[in-house]
Design a protein around this motif. Structure first.
Motif, PDB file in Angstrom:
ATOM      1  N   CYS A  58     -29.466 -12.505 -55.896  1.00  0.00           N
ATOM      2  CA  CYS A  58     -29.673 -11.126 -55.447  1.00  0.00           C
ATOM      3  C   CYS A  58     -31.028 -11.011 -54.739  1.00  0.00           C
ATOM      4  O   CYS A  58     -32.007 -11.607 -55.178  1.00  0.00           O
ATOM      5  CB  CYS A  58     -29.618 -10.192 -56.654  1.00  0.00           C
ATOM      6  SG  CYS A  58     -30.034  -8.484 -56.270  1.00  0.00           S
ATOM      7  N   CYS A  89     -33.134  -8.432 -57.429  1.00  0.00           N
ATOM      8  CA  CYS A  89     -33.510  -8.913 -58.762  1.00  0.00           C
ATOM      9  C   CYS A  89     -33.364 -10.433 -58.770  1.00  0.00           C
ATOM     10  O   CYS A  89     -33.350 -11.052 -57.707  1.00  0.00           O
ATOM     11  CB  CYS A  89     -32.655  -8.239 -59.838  1.00  0.00           C
ATOM     12  SG  CYS A  89     -30.933  -8.775 -59.907  1.00  0.00           S
ATOM     13  N   CYS A 114     -27.058  -7.182 -55.756  1.00  0.00           N
ATOM     14  CA  CYS A 114     -25.984  -7.481 -56.703  1.00  0.00           C
ATOM     15  C   CYS A 114     -25.474  -6.224 -57.406  1.00  0.00           C
ATOM     16  O   CYS A 114     -26.094  -5.162 -57.353  1.00  0.00           O
ATOM     17  CB  CYS A 114     -26.451  -8.508 -57.728  1.00  0.00           C
ATOM     18  SG  CYS A 114     -27.465  -7.820 -59.057  1.00  0.00           S
ATOM     19  N   CYS A 160     -27.774  -4.450 -59.978  1.00  0.00           N
ATOM     20  CA  CYS A 160     -28.742  -3.525 -59.374  1.00  0.00           C
ATOM     21  C   CYS A 160     -28.075  -2.220 -58.945  1.00  0.00           C
ATOM     22  O   CYS A 160     -28.574  -1.133 -59.259  1.00  0.00           O
ATOM     23  CB  CYS A 160     -29.403  -4.172 -58.153  1.00  0.00           C
ATOM     24  SG  CYS A 160     -30.599  -5.451 -58.586  1.00  0.00           S
TER      25      CYS A 160
HETATM   26 ZN    ZN Z   1     -29.701  -7.538 -58.449  1.00  0.00          ZN
END
Ligand code: ZN
Length: 383
Positions: free
Chosen positions: A13, A16, A33, A36
């Motif tokens: 991602c 994150c 992702c 998130c």
């Molecule tokens: Zn993420």
């Protein structure tokens, strides 16, 4: 549009540090992702730690105090010695003025730091501590059964005993409120179900024990989703409250505070208060399955502005375990479980299994989660 990633393509991602080691992960067109997007969509807009949160919490506290009038305790609270439950204990007693029954489940793997932390906290706050000791022979047998089964969630025996004891305490003491340290601040990204299947699934626990256990579970405390989520909640009216979601809660500041105030000691990583969990999350899980729970923990901290993504990536380059100490740790775990080191190595190298290879109540959990989400009672959650 969401893209499901093919299995051989590695992706991480951009927001994150969750990656394709979570095989169910999906990414949007910008490369963000679903952990998130779920956080920004479901959790953040409904999570208030300002005056609004405090006001809502005060109303709950009033109800708790009212329900506890004339009783020795007005709520119960379990402590592990880790940061979330430790800080919660302080908040409950000093900030909210509650009178919690504080209990601890000793499943045989407490680190010395955990024991010290619990003692310092309980003494410092003038609270009494109830300790429930799980029969070591039974939990050891169950733990070995999980290891032999090849599943990734081998920490279930400890966790299940913890929750079962908590519900039993609430039921036996006729306490209506259970305070939990669950919080979005450090746990808004959850371990995928594939990594850590529901520890409360009694059907799974029993099936694995039936196939690989050698000793009957006579005193080991059990709970089931129908008992605690339906019977206790709706028939007995026992409510779970998560106070840390209503007030500002930042991990580093909380640790610093507990250190200064109570002489509490920090751990190198979340959940390291148990020696088994430390071994399991830092070594067994990444080594055997490629699942690194730090990704989940760091991603939570990134989303809540407590860690930078760069810092997380840097720390993820180092192993979660101490390479110089792991041989000794491995031997400690094997010896404590009563098996030779070679046998434990054999289980580490044996084929990996999934929760789907054993009986489970997975569908019941799915239905329950869907209902709770539809009613707006639960947000986020495992997937
Ligand atoms: Zn993420």
């Amino acid at each position: 549009m969401r893209e499901q990633v093919s299995h051989d393509e590695y992706r991480i991602c951009v927001n994150c540090v969750m990656d394709t080691s979570d095989s169910a992960i999906t990414f949007d067109q910008k490369g963000v992702c679903d952990h998130c997007t779920g956080y920004y969509r479901d959790i953040l807009p409904n999570w208030h730690t300002d005056a609004r949160g405090r006001q809502a919490l005060d109303q709950i506290v009033e109800k708790i105090q009212k329900a506890g009038q004339g009783r020795e305790f007005d709520c119960i609270l379990g402590v592990s010695g880790g940061i979330d439950s430790s800080y919660l204990t302080y908040v409950a007693k000093e900030i909210l003025g509650l009178r919690p029954l504080v209990f601890h489940v000793d499943a045989g793997w407490n680190s010395q730091i955990a024991v010290n932390n619990i003692e310092k906290l309980v003494d410092g706050l003038g609270l009494d501590l109830y300790t429930e000791v799980i029969d070591w022979k039974e939990i050891k047998d169950l733990q070995l059964a999980f290891i032999k089964s090849g599943v990734s969630h081998i920490d279930t025996p400890q966790d299940h005993a913890f929750f079962a004891t908590m519900y039993k305490f609430a039921s036996d003491h006729k306490v209506k409120y259970i305070l939990t340290g669950a919080n979005y601040s450090t746990e808004c990204v959850r371990n995928p179900k594939e990594w850590m299947y529901f520890q409360s699934d009694l059907a799974q626990l029993k099936d694995i024990h039936r196939q690989f256990g050698q000793r009957p579970l006579k005193t080991y405390p059990t709970t089931s989703i129908l008992w605690h989520k339906v019977y206790l909640r709706y028939i007995r009216g026992i409510t779970l409250v998560d106070p840390l979601n209503y007030i500002p809660y930042f991990k580093d500041e909380a640790m610093q505070f507990l250190e200064e105030r109570f002489g509490w000691q920090k751990y190198p990583q979340k959940h390291f208060e148990s020696r088994f969990t430390k071994f399991y999350e830092s070594y067994w899980l990444p080594k055997k399955f490629g699942y690194d729970t730090r990704r989940v923990q760091y991603s939570s901290l990134i989303l809540t502005d407590q860690m930078s993504r760069e810092q997380a990536l840097l720390q993820l380059e180092e192993p979660a375990y101490d390479p110089d100490a792991i041989a000794h740790e491995f031997e400690y775990i094997a010896t404590k479980l009563g098996i030779p080191v070679e046998e434990l190595e054999g289980y580490l190298n044996a084929p990996n299994k999934s929760y789907r290879d054993y009986r489970s109540q997975d569908q019941l959990y799915d239905i329950g989660a869907r209902v709770l989400r539809a009613l707006g009672i639960e947000r986020g959650g495992k997937r």
